[in-house]
Design a protein around this motif. Structure first.
Motif, PDB file in Angstrom:
ATOM      1  N   THR A   2       0.752  -1.164   0.071  1.00 15.50           N
ATOM      2  CA  THR A   2       0.023   0.012   0.010  1.00 15.50           C
ATOM      3  C   THR A   2       1.020   1.331  -0.036  1.00 15.50           C
ATOM      4  O   THR A   2       1.964   1.370   0.655  1.00 15.50           O
ATOM      5  N   GLN A   3       0.457   2.146  -0.685  1.00 15.00           N
ATOM      6  CA  GLN A   3       1.231   3.554  -0.924  1.00 15.00           C
ATOM      7  C   GLN A   3       0.630   4.442  -0.412  1.00 15.00           C
ATOM      8  O   GLN A   3      -0.917   4.594  -0.629  1.00 15.00           O
ATOM      9  N   VAL A   4       0.772   5.480   0.574  1.00 13.58           N
ATOM     10  CA  VAL A   4       0.233   6.664   1.076  1.00 13.58           C
ATOM     11  C   VAL A   4       0.738   7.895   0.778  1.00 13.58           C
ATOM     12  O   VAL A   4       1.998   7.954   0.748  1.00 13.58           O
ATOM     13  N   SER A   5       0.139   8.752   0.135  1.00 17.43           N
ATOM     14  CA  SER A   5       0.744   9.838  -0.279  1.00 17.43           C
ATOM     15  C   SER A   5       0.001  11.306   0.013  1.00 17.43           C
ATOM     16  O   SER A   5      -1.157  10.926   0.202  1.00 17.43           O
ATOM     17  N   ASN A  14       5.792  10.071   0.213  1.00 20.87           N
ATOM     18  CA  ASN A  14       5.192   8.748   0.083  1.00 20.87           C
ATOM     19  C   ASN A  14       5.648   7.891   1.362  1.00 20.87           C
ATOM     20  O   ASN A  14       6.607   7.910   2.024  1.00 20.87           O
ATOM     21  N   HIS A  16       5.294   3.716   2.224  1.00 23.81           N
ATOM     22  CA  HIS A  16       4.960   2.436   1.797  1.00 23.81           C
ATOM     23  C   HIS A  16       4.935   1.554   2.944  1.00 23.81           C
ATOM     24  O   HIS A  16       5.743   1.486   3.900  1.00 23.81           O
ATOM     25  N   LYS A  39      -3.879  10.464   0.059  1.00 28.80           N
ATOM     26  CA  LYS A  39      -4.303   9.263  -0.926  1.00 28.80           C
ATOM     27  C   LYS A  39      -3.743   8.111  -0.443  1.00 28.80           C
ATOM     28  O   LYS A  39      -2.481   7.824  -0.446  1.00 28.80           O
ATOM     29  N   VAL A  40      -4.600   7.217  -0.663  1.00 29.84           N
ATOM     30  CA  VAL A  40      -4.070   5.605  -0.179  1.00 29.84           C
ATOM     31  C   VAL A  40      -4.588   4.918  -1.499  1.00 29.84           C
ATOM     32  O   VAL A  40      -5.373   4.734  -1.987  1.00 29.84           O
ATOM     33  N   ILE A  41      -3.310   4.127  -1.918  1.00 28.76           N
ATOM     34  CA  ILE A  41      -3.201   3.212  -3.272  1.00 28.76           C
ATOM     35  C   ILE A  41      -3.066   2.048  -2.901  1.00 28.76           C
ATOM     36  O   ILE A  41      -2.060   1.559  -2.186  1.00 28.76           O
ATOM     37  N   ASP A  44      -4.970  -1.450  -7.832  1.00 31.16           N
ATOM     38  CA  ASP A  44      -5.483  -0.598  -8.748  1.00 31.16           C
ATOM     39  C   ASP A  44      -6.506   0.303  -8.121  1.00 31.16           C
ATOM     40  O   ASP A  44      -6.908   1.184  -8.974  1.00 31.16           O
ATOM     41  N   GLU A  46      -7.623   3.322  -5.598  1.00 29.14           N
ATOM     42  CA  GLU A  46      -7.278   4.575  -4.866  1.00 29.14           C
ATOM     43  C   GLU A  46      -8.127   5.458  -4.266  1.00 29.14           C
ATOM     44  O   GLU A  46      -9.404   5.417  -4.773  1.00 29.14           O
ATOM     45  N   VAL A  48      -8.666   9.279  -2.217  1.00 34.07           N
ATOM     46  CA  VAL A  48      -8.406  10.527  -1.419  1.00 34.07           C
ATOM     47  C   VAL A  48      -9.249  11.094  -0.340  1.00 34.07           C
ATOM     48  O   VAL A  48     -10.535  11.008  -0.840  1.00 34.07           O
TER      49      VAL A  48
END
Length: 53
Positions: A2-5, A14, A16, A39-41, A44, A46, A48
């Motif tokens: 998971t990526q958070v920005s 970012n 991770h 924003k959490v990804i 596919d 995501e 915000v």
């Protein structure tokens, strides 16, 4: 993974996570009234979210 920005006061672009992580936690301080978004990804998908301190 998971990526958070977002726009953080410390300009951390970012964060991770690992597959074993159960939560995402970020500590910061800011003045009341300040706006920011996160924003959490995941794969596919995501999302915000916008916040006001």
């Amino acid at each position: 993974m998971t990526q958070v920005s977002g726009a953080y006061p410390e300009d951390k672009p970012n964060i991770h996570t690992r597959a074993a992580d159960q939560l995402i936690q970020l500590e910061f301080s800011e003045v009341p009234g300040k706006c920011f978004s996160v924003k959490v990804i995941l794969d596919d998908a995501e999302i915000v979210e916008n916040f006001i301190v």
